[in-house]
Design an enzyme around this catalytic site. Structure first.
Site, PDB file in Angstrom:
ATOM      1  N   ASN A  84       1.639  36.551  66.391  1.00 53.88           N
ATOM      2  CA  ASN A  84       1.396  36.507  67.706  1.00 53.88           C
ATOM      3  C   ASN A  84       2.025  35.415  68.223  1.00 53.88           C
ATOM      4  OD1 ASN A  84      -0.705  35.033  66.154  1.00 53.88           O
ATOM      5  ND2 ASN A  84      -1.738  34.985  67.900  1.00 53.88           N
TER       6      ASN A  84
ATOM      7  N   GLY B 177      -7.094  35.980  54.519  1.00 57.07           N
ATOM      8  CA  GLY B 177      -7.149  34.599  54.385  1.00 57.07           C
ATOM      9  C   GLY B 177      -8.292  34.707  53.342  1.00 57.07           C
TER      10      GLY B 177
ATOM     11  N   GLY C 109      -3.860  33.637  59.840  1.00 54.88           N
ATOM     12  CA  GLY C 109      -3.798  35.018  59.937  1.00 54.88           C
ATOM     13  C   GLY C 109      -5.013  35.726  60.222  1.00 54.88           C
ATOM     14  N   GLY C 110      -5.341  36.873  59.571  1.00 54.88           N
ATOM     15  CA  GLY C 110      -6.425  37.432  59.603  1.00 54.88           C
ATOM     16  C   GLY C 110      -7.462  37.057  58.562  1.00 54.88           C
TER      17      GLY C 110
ATOM     18  N   GLU D 222      -6.802  29.135  59.321  1.00 58.50           N
ATOM     19  CA  GLU D 222      -7.013  29.170  60.681  1.00 58.50           C
ATOM     20  C   GLU D 222      -6.864  30.766  60.889  1.00 58.50           C
ATOM     21  OE1 GLU D 222      -6.717  27.021  62.773  1.00 58.50           O
ATOM     22  OE2 GLU D 222      -6.456  25.419  61.468  1.00 58.50           O
TER      23      GLU D 222
ATOM     24  N   CYS E 104      -5.674  34.553  69.013  1.00 59.19           N
ATOM     25  CA  CYS E 104      -6.853  34.012  68.025  1.00 59.19           C
ATOM     26  C   CYS E 104      -8.071  33.356  68.948  1.00 59.19           C
ATOM     27  CB  CYS E 104      -6.541  33.135  66.783  1.00 59.19           C
ATOM     28  SG  CYS E 104      -5.752  31.677  67.678  1.00 59.19           S
TER      29      CYS E 104
HETATM   30  P1  NAD Z   1      -2.235  38.918  58.852  1.00 58.12           P
HETATM   31  O1  NAD Z   1      -3.289  38.279  58.137  1.00 58.12           O
HETATM   32  O2  NAD Z   1      -1.854  40.585  58.798  1.00 58.12           O
HETATM   33  O3  NAD Z   1      -0.835  38.097  58.495  1.00 58.12           O
HETATM   34  C1  NAD Z   1      -0.830  36.681  58.425  1.00 58.12           C
HETATM   35  C2  NAD Z   1       0.324  36.247  57.436  1.00 58.12           C
HETATM   36  O4  NAD Z   1       0.035  36.502  56.159  1.00 58.12           O
HETATM   37  C3  NAD Z   1       1.741  37.241  57.479  1.00 58.12           C
HETATM   38  O5  NAD Z   1       2.692  36.412  57.433  1.00 58.12           O
HETATM   39  C4  NAD Z   1       1.410  38.323  56.518  1.00 58.12           C
HETATM   40  O6  NAD Z   1       2.697  38.718  55.886  1.00 58.12           O
HETATM   41  C5  NAD Z   1       0.915  37.350  55.496  1.00 58.12           C
HETATM   42  N1  NAD Z   1      -0.057  38.097  54.401  1.00 58.12           N
HETATM   43  C6  NAD Z   1      -0.854  39.210  54.466  1.00 58.12           C
HETATM   44  N2  NAD Z   1      -1.199  39.439  53.300  1.00 58.12           N
HETATM   45  C7  NAD Z   1      -0.884  38.442  52.565  1.00 58.12           C
HETATM   46  C8  NAD Z   1      -1.364  38.213  51.090  1.00 58.12           C
HETATM   47  N3  NAD Z   1      -2.132  38.834  50.400  1.00 58.12           N
HETATM   48  N4  NAD Z   1      -0.844  37.214  50.557  1.00 58.12           N
HETATM   49  C9  NAD Z   1      -0.037  36.131  51.422  1.00 58.12           C
HETATM   50  N5  NAD Z   1       0.363  36.484  52.662  1.00 58.12           N
HETATM   51  C10 NAD Z   1      -0.072  37.531  53.297  1.00 58.12           C
HETATM   52  O7  NAD Z   1      -2.382  38.780  60.382  1.00 58.12           O
HETATM   53  P2  NAD Z   1      -1.432  38.923  61.677  1.00 58.12           P
HETATM   54  O8  NAD Z   1      -1.720  40.454  61.995  1.00 58.12           O
HETATM   55  O9  NAD Z   1      -0.080  38.476  61.379  1.00 58.12           O
HETATM   56  O10 NAD Z   1      -2.015  37.944  62.748  1.00 58.12           O
HETATM   57  C11 NAD Z   1      -3.237  38.274  63.512  1.00 58.12           C
HETATM   58  C12 NAD Z   1      -4.572  37.242  62.844  1.00 58.12           C
HETATM   59  O11 NAD Z   1      -4.190  36.088  62.763  1.00 58.12           O
HETATM   60  C13 NAD Z   1      -5.617  37.377  63.885  1.00 58.12           C
HETATM   61  O12 NAD Z   1      -6.788  37.494  63.025  1.00 58.12           O
HETATM   62  C14 NAD Z   1      -5.701  36.185  64.583  1.00 58.12           C
HETATM   63  O13 NAD Z   1      -6.849  35.774  64.851  1.00 58.12           O
HETATM   64  C15 NAD Z   1      -5.225  35.195  63.491  1.00 58.12           C
HETATM   65  N6  NAD Z   1      -4.717  33.973  64.106  1.00 58.12           N
HETATM   66  C16 NAD Z   1      -5.299  32.927  63.890  1.00 58.12           C
HETATM   67  C17 NAD Z   1      -4.750  31.857  64.427  1.00 58.12           C
HETATM   68  C18 NAD Z   1      -5.589  30.465  64.392  1.00 58.12           C
HETATM   69  O14 NAD Z   1      -5.012  29.395  64.518  1.00 58.12           O
HETATM   70  N7  NAD Z   1      -7.030  30.525  64.073  1.00 58.12           N
HETATM   71  C19 NAD Z   1      -3.732  31.636  65.232  1.00 58.12           C
HETATM   72  C20 NAD Z   1      -3.001  32.922  65.400  1.00 58.12           C
HETATM   73  C21 NAD Z   1      -3.477  34.125  64.930  1.00 58.12           C
END
Ligand code: NAD
Length: 472
Positions: free
Chosen positions: A149, A230, A225-226, A245, A279
């Site tokens: 995002n 995480g 990420g999500g 995060e 987020c």
């Molecule tokens: P996602 O968790 O699907 O992916 C994030 C990253 O993790 C991607 O690069 C993805 O390829 C990687 N990934 C996925 N599975 C993995 C695994 N098993 N091992 C290692 N890496 C893996 O998230 P998304 O859809 O890209 O982003 C949206 C999420 O991110 C939302 O929940 C949002 O709230 C969160 N987010 C948090 C912040 C913050 O700073 N707190 C900022 C932006 C987005």
């Protein structure tokens, strides 16, 4: 584009298409990295760490400043890439590209301020002749994993402090939006970063993620990420530092004494920025009963003015969601809420990946849009009796990144500040506020640790104590 391993731009036969979610056009391809690529990238970063840890601070500062300058010079190019590969409109993308220059410049500032302290060893009997101090040293190879995002600035939030602190990095950008990160990698190399310090592997998280985060040569996993990914990573990482995060479903409380227009304007923007894929996005709004009807009316009027459409149009207010699949998911979540009694005030219309900004009222407790992270342009507005109810409902979820309150009563503002269970409280602004130098992160399922350069630097360095046993 190609991926960056061991100072070389690597291509592969197997590719991943990067698709503009607005029109489905393939705008580029990137290599589909494998576990073997991850291993080579980590080996290069191990060698890179031997270089990065010895890089004098003035060189780290010069590289970070120069990278910021390159991004500034190519600002429009970066903005176009952000807007094309992701969900953002061109105006939103320009703001992100600008913020990336701020993040990198703050990282340059903070690189010179990695401080230690002297220690009063003579506080213990028998240590009268001891003197010493601690300083902060880099931790080693950092695995940085970023979401779609904010495909540029969230990468800068990892690379900036990692490099400022003398670490090397293996970066895995989001599978769907890798181009901004690769372009930033080019800028770092152009700015003189010794190549092995930064490695970028493109690919699917589900295919290469486990090998990256579980490798013992990685000393820290810095993940944005999500919550699902995480939690998976946290289980797998083993004995290493972890920065998480994660997401949220941020609440805004609007009290009867608030500036109504300001609360509406700020909350509409907070709800629909980046098509709600943010987020910090405003998801739940709790409004005191005397102004509830007025608030809903104004909020809906403002939302209906939003121009939804081609992201690159200068007057476009909101673009598509990242994929059609995501738009279908949120459409189904709203259907579930409607079946349970929710009322659609506006929106709830979908065309491909575009889902119109949607305002719900009457949302019953416990449906997905109420208690999970919507990560979509959907906001629910609820009436409350008073501040206590607003705080109780705000806290009744598993997340805690930001919360916001609109009021002109300083005592009520402070009560909210002290009782809201979150990493940040915004007063008279929506939850969607961040300046890149502030501590940023959440409690509960919203994460572990803090970013914001100075605070990320603390996570990405560790203290080393030095003691002299003197004969004096
Ligand atoms: P996602 O968790 O699907 O992916 C994030 C990253 O993790 C991607 O690069 C993805 O390829 C990687 N990934 C996925 N599975 C993995 C695994 N098993 N091992 C290692 N890496 C893996 O998230 P998304 O859809 O890209 O982003 C949206 C999420 O991110 C939302 O929940 C949002 O709230 C969160 N987010 C948090 C912040 C913050 O700073 N707190 C900022 C932006 C987005």
């Amino acid at each position: 584009m190609k991926m960056l391993i061991n100072g070389e731009w690597i291509d592969k036969n197997e590719k991943i298409e990067v698709i503009d979610p607005y029109n489905g056009e393939v705008i580029d391809t990137v290599p589909r990295g494998t576990v073997e690529d991850v291993n080579r990238a980590i080996s290069a970063a191990v060698e890179g760490f031997e270089i990065s840890k010895k890089l004098p601070v003035h060189k780290r500062v010069a590289i970070l400043r120069k990278t910021a300058q390159i991004v500034e010079e190519k600002m429009e190019e970066f903005a176009q890439i952000i807007a094309r590969e992701g969900s953002k409109t061109i105006r939103e993308a320009r703001k992100e590209a600008y913020r990336c220059t701020v993040t990198l410049n703050v990282a340059a500032d903070e690189a010179s301020r990695i401080l230690g302290e002297t220690i009063a060893f003579d506080q213990a009997v028998g240590s009268e002749n001891r003197r010493g101090y601690y300083y902060r040293m880099p931790i080693g190879v950092i695995a940085a994993i970023t979401p779609f995002n904010d495909p540029l600035n969230l990468v800068a939030h990892k690379l900036g402090p990692a490099i400022a602190g003398g670490n090397s990095v293996v970066l895995k950008p989001a599978t769907v939006t890798p181009l901004s990160a690769l372009k930033l990698g080019e800028a770092f190399l152009e700015a003189g970063l010794p190549p092995k310090i930064l490695n970028i592997v493109t690919g699917y998280g589900s295919e290469i993620g486990d090998a990256l985060v579980s490798d013992p040569r990685i000393r820290m996993v810095s993940f944005t990420g999500g919550v699902e990914a995480g939690k998976h990573i946290t289980k797998l990482a083993g004995l290493k530092k972890i920065g998480m995060e994660l997401g949220s479903n941020s609440p805004v409380i609007v009290l009867a004494d608030a500036d109504l227009d300001k609360a509406v304007e700020s909350s509409v923007s907070g709800a629909f920025w980046a098509a709600g894929q943010n987020c910090l996005g405003v998801q739940r709004i709790y409004v005191e009963k005397p102004i509830y009807e007025d608030f809903v009316k104004k909020f809906v009027e403002r939302t209906k003015q939003y121009k939804v459409g081609p992201k690159l149009d200068e007057d476009c207010d909101m673009g598509p969601m990242i994929t059609e699949k995501e738009a279908i998911r949120i459409e189904q979540w709203v259907e579930e809420a409607i079946k349970a009694g929710a009322k659609v005030e506006c929106g709830h219309k979908r065309e491909g990946a575009i889902y119109w900004p949607t305002v719900l009222t009457n949302v019953p407790e416990g449906v997905k849009v109420d208690c999970q992270e919507v990560f979509a342009p959907v906001v629910s507005i609820y009436p409350i009796e008073d501040l206590d109810e607003g705080i109780r409902k705000s806290n009744a979820v598993d997340y805690g990144l930001h919360a916001a309150i609109f009021t002109n009563d300083i005592n009520k503002a402070f009560k909210a500040i002290e009782e809201l269970e979150v990493g940040g409280v915004m007063v008279n602004d929506s939850t969607d506020y961040r300046v890149d130098a502030m501590p940023f992160g959440g409690v509960k399922n919203s994460g572990l640790g803090r970013e914001g350069i100075k605070f990320a630097l603390l996570e990405m360095t560790e203290p080393k104590v030095v003691m002299f046993n003197l004969d004096i």
